[in-house]
Scaffold this motif. Sequence first.
Motif, PDB file in Angstrom:
ATOM      1  N   ALA A 144     -58.939  41.230   4.805  1.00 15.45           N
ATOM      2  CA  ALA A 144     -59.393  42.050   3.403  1.00 15.45           C
ATOM      3  C   ALA A 144     -57.571  42.921   2.715  1.00 15.45           C
ATOM      4  N   ASP A 145     -57.199  43.613   3.943  1.00 15.41           N
ATOM      5  CA  ASP A 145     -55.614  43.838   4.100  1.00 15.41           C
ATOM      6  C   ASP A 145     -54.397  43.732   3.053  1.00 15.41           C
ATOM      7  N   LEU A 146     -54.653  41.620   3.906  1.00 13.23           N
ATOM      8  CA  LEU A 146     -54.091  41.164   2.849  1.00 13.23           C
ATOM      9  C   LEU A 146     -54.213  41.060   2.121  1.00 13.23           C
ATOM     10  N   CYS A 147     -54.906  40.927   1.462  1.00 15.62           N
ATOM     11  CA  CYS A 147     -55.475  40.543  -0.149  1.00 15.62           C
ATOM     12  C   CYS A 147     -55.354  42.394  -1.139  1.00 15.62           C
ATOM     13  N   ALA A 148     -55.639  43.314  -0.167  1.00 17.57           N
ATOM     14  CA  ALA A 148     -54.888  44.744  -1.246  1.00 17.57           C
ATOM     15  C   ALA A 148     -53.873  44.937  -1.012  1.00 17.57           C
ATOM     16  N   SER A 149     -52.639  44.451   0.158  1.00 16.65           N
ATOM     17  CA  SER A 149     -51.138  44.063  -0.640  1.00 16.65           C
ATOM     18  C   SER A 149     -50.683  42.803  -1.377  1.00 16.65           C
ATOM     19  N   VAL A 150     -51.185  41.716  -1.619  1.00 16.21           N
ATOM     20  CA  VAL A 150     -51.241  40.983  -2.763  1.00 16.21           C
ATOM     21  C   VAL A 150     -51.488  41.835  -3.888  1.00 16.21           C
ATOM     22  N   GLY A 151     -52.595  42.389  -3.877  1.00 18.15           N
ATOM     23  CA  GLY A 151     -52.574  42.976  -5.276  1.00 18.15           C
ATOM     24  C   GLY A 151     -52.134  44.360  -5.262  1.00 18.15           C
ATOM     25  N   ALA A 152     -51.261  44.578  -4.547  1.00 17.28           N
ATOM     26  CA  ALA A 152     -50.719  45.646  -5.031  1.00 17.28           C
ATOM     27  C   ALA A 152     -49.563  44.992  -5.375  1.00 17.28           C
ATOM     28  N   ILE A 153     -49.230  44.366  -4.695  1.00 18.43           N
ATOM     29  CA  ILE A 153     -47.497  43.833  -5.437  1.00 18.43           C
ATOM     30  C   ILE A 153     -48.392  42.802  -6.935  1.00 18.43           C
ATOM     31  N   ILE A 154     -49.218  42.030  -7.101  1.00 18.65           N
ATOM     32  CA  ILE A 154     -49.175  41.785  -8.397  1.00 18.65           C
ATOM     33  C   ILE A 154     -49.317  42.336  -9.190  1.00 18.65           C
ATOM     34  N   PHE A 155     -49.514  44.090  -8.822  1.00 17.84           N
ATOM     35  CA  PHE A 155     -49.621  45.283 -10.022  1.00 17.84           C
ATOM     36  C   PHE A 155     -48.633  45.089 -10.301  1.00 17.84           C
ATOM     37  N   GLY A 156     -47.094  45.512  -9.350  1.00 21.58           N
ATOM     38  CA  GLY A 156     -46.098  45.327  -9.630  1.00 21.58           C
ATOM     39  C   GLY A 156     -45.304  44.452 -10.435  1.00 21.58           C
ATOM     40  N   ALA A 157     -46.110  43.614 -10.310  1.00 23.91           N
ATOM     41  CA  ALA A 157     -45.130  42.334 -11.106  1.00 23.91           C
ATOM     42  C   ALA A 157     -45.957  43.038 -12.603  1.00 23.91           C
ATOM     43  N   GLY A 158     -47.529  42.782 -13.130  1.00 23.46           N
ATOM     44  CA  GLY A 158     -47.901  43.252 -13.779  1.00 23.46           C
ATOM     45  C   GLY A 158     -47.218  44.197 -14.811  1.00 23.46           C
ATOM     46  N   ILE A 159     -46.526  45.052 -14.100  1.00 27.29           N
ATOM     47  CA  ILE A 159     -46.015  46.590 -14.980  1.00 27.29           C
ATOM     48  C   ILE A 159     -44.273  45.557 -15.715  1.00 27.29           C
ATOM     49  N   ALA A 160     -43.772  45.536 -14.805  1.00 24.98           N
ATOM     50  CA  ALA A 160     -42.682  44.307 -14.746  1.00 24.98           C
ATOM     51  C   ALA A 160     -42.608  43.302 -15.965  1.00 24.98           C
ATOM     52  N   LEU A 161     -43.816  42.404 -16.641  1.00 22.62           N
ATOM     53  CA  LEU A 161     -44.355  41.815 -16.842  1.00 22.62           C
ATOM     54  C   LEU A 161     -44.184  42.432 -18.431  1.00 22.62           C
ATOM     55  N   VAL A 162     -44.984  43.135 -18.690  1.00 21.53           N
ATOM     56  CA  VAL A 162     -45.688  44.162 -19.815  1.00 21.53           C
ATOM     57  C   VAL A 162     -44.236  44.866 -20.066  1.00 21.53           C
ATOM     58  N   GLY A 163     -43.053  45.835 -19.495  1.00 23.26           N
ATOM     59  CA  GLY A 163     -42.563  45.824 -20.279  1.00 23.26           C
ATOM     60  C   GLY A 163     -41.337  45.223 -20.680  1.00 23.26           C
ATOM     61  N   GLN A 164     -41.407  43.817 -20.024  1.00 21.06           N
ATOM     62  CA  GLN A 164     -40.800  42.736 -20.704  1.00 21.06           C
ATOM     63  C   GLN A 164     -40.938  42.389 -21.677  1.00 21.06           C
ATOM     64  N   MET A 165     -42.694  41.885 -21.749  1.00 19.77           N
ATOM     65  CA  MET A 165     -42.814  41.945 -23.161  1.00 19.77           C
ATOM     66  C   MET A 165     -42.907  42.434 -24.659  1.00 19.77           C
ATOM     67  N   TYR A 166     -43.169  43.800 -23.515  1.00 18.65           N
ATOM     68  CA  TYR A 166     -43.291  44.746 -25.156  1.00 18.65           C
ATOM     69  C   TYR A 166     -41.778  45.506 -25.461  1.00 18.65           C
ATOM     70  N   HIS A 167     -41.160  45.206 -24.452  1.00 22.86           N
ATOM     71  CA  HIS A 167     -39.841  45.970 -24.687  1.00 22.86           C
ATOM     72  C   HIS A 167     -39.779  47.522 -24.814  1.00 22.86           C
TER      73      HIS A 167
END
Length: 423
Positions: free
Chosen positions: A103-126
């Motif tokens: 369960a801890d591992l899943c929460a950690s991976v979810g937090a990493i994916i959240f960071g990737a989502g922030i980077a993606l939104v910033g890259q897509m919409y400039h």
Amino acid sequence: MFEKTYRDRLQADLARWEADGVIAPAAAAAIRQALPPLPAGINIAVVVGIVGGLLIAAAFLAFVAAHWTEIARLLRFAILLAGMVVTGALGAWFAARGRDVLADLCASVGAIIFGAGIALVGQMYHLGEDFAGGMLLWSIGSLAAAMLTGSRGALAVGLVAASIWTCMRVYDAPDVLHLPYPAVWLIAAGLAFAWNSRAAAHLVALAVLPWWIATSLRFELEGAQPSFVLANGAALLFGAGHAIAAMPSPRARQLGSVLSIYGAFSLAAVAILEVTTVDDIIRFRTRTASAQPIWAILCGAAGVILALVSAVFTKRAGEILSACAIGLALLAAPLWPVSTAGEPWFAYAALLCAMLCLVVSGVLDDVRPRIVAGWLGIAGVIAGITWAVKGSLLGRSAFLAGAGLIAMVFATALNRMLPRAER
């Protein structure tokens, strides 16, 4: 101490004491029954499952990365959003079945994916190129996930993102003290206290270092040696750890003991840095002035005071020597410019005495990490003095020989003063 190791040692001791007649069999049985069940550990199946899950996640990320430009923007965002939802659902499923590690591992991976989502939104919409702001948002989201799930991994992700954020802010605005980071750190420290988790306490203690290091390297501190500023940070961490550990709460004792351990090693590292960076082996500044910001000096003084207050409440002589070690390490900064015409013998002596006090403090309080930190500090300071560029080797050898003789006399006097049982 790890729980299983402690249990094995206790079981062996009980069996030996029972065989020697020290305790009755009924008392040994009562002790065994009073012990709570061991928490579920990480067995081979869990390890293989973690590796398999990581391989599947890596394969998915590699596939998405290979076709990234061919995927529509909304679909990219949906993939990352689905990743967070899936990891969250899996984490809840594992937690409901008592698989806390997964369960801890899943929460950690979810937090990493959240960071990737922030980077993606910033890259897509400039969006604005505020990379540090993105790291702050990532840290906030990860810390929120840690609060909701109790995940140590999510806490680690949040602290790493926050450390990158503060380092970038210090670099962008070196003339402004970045105070928001200590506020974020206090939130993380509150989580470690609430969880009563030693792993979280280690993460929190490590997270102090990036802010102090980045702050000490700010270029507007003309003439100030970074090692002197770092010394004040190590003093505050060491003294505050003692003070927190002196509180009656077991949670506070655990958090404070971990902070004090990192403070002891930081103090030893700073002592070595002061010798090697101020005396021309590695030069950070053109002058050896001890000019320091007032806030840093106050932090160092607070570390000494907190260590002394802790000694008053705990009645431990070792903590008094910890305060002496902190004070002597801080005293080296103003002593250095006094000897600008020659070698800073008084500063050398202060640092050697500080590390000796650290070793004796650990011996009196039976704290092995403090002893190790002190010995490492002594070795590093002696090496720095021996290989310093300034001055003659003959003068340094005479100083080290004199310091050794004084230490031998002190050891002899101490041996006669202490009762035989405490030697």
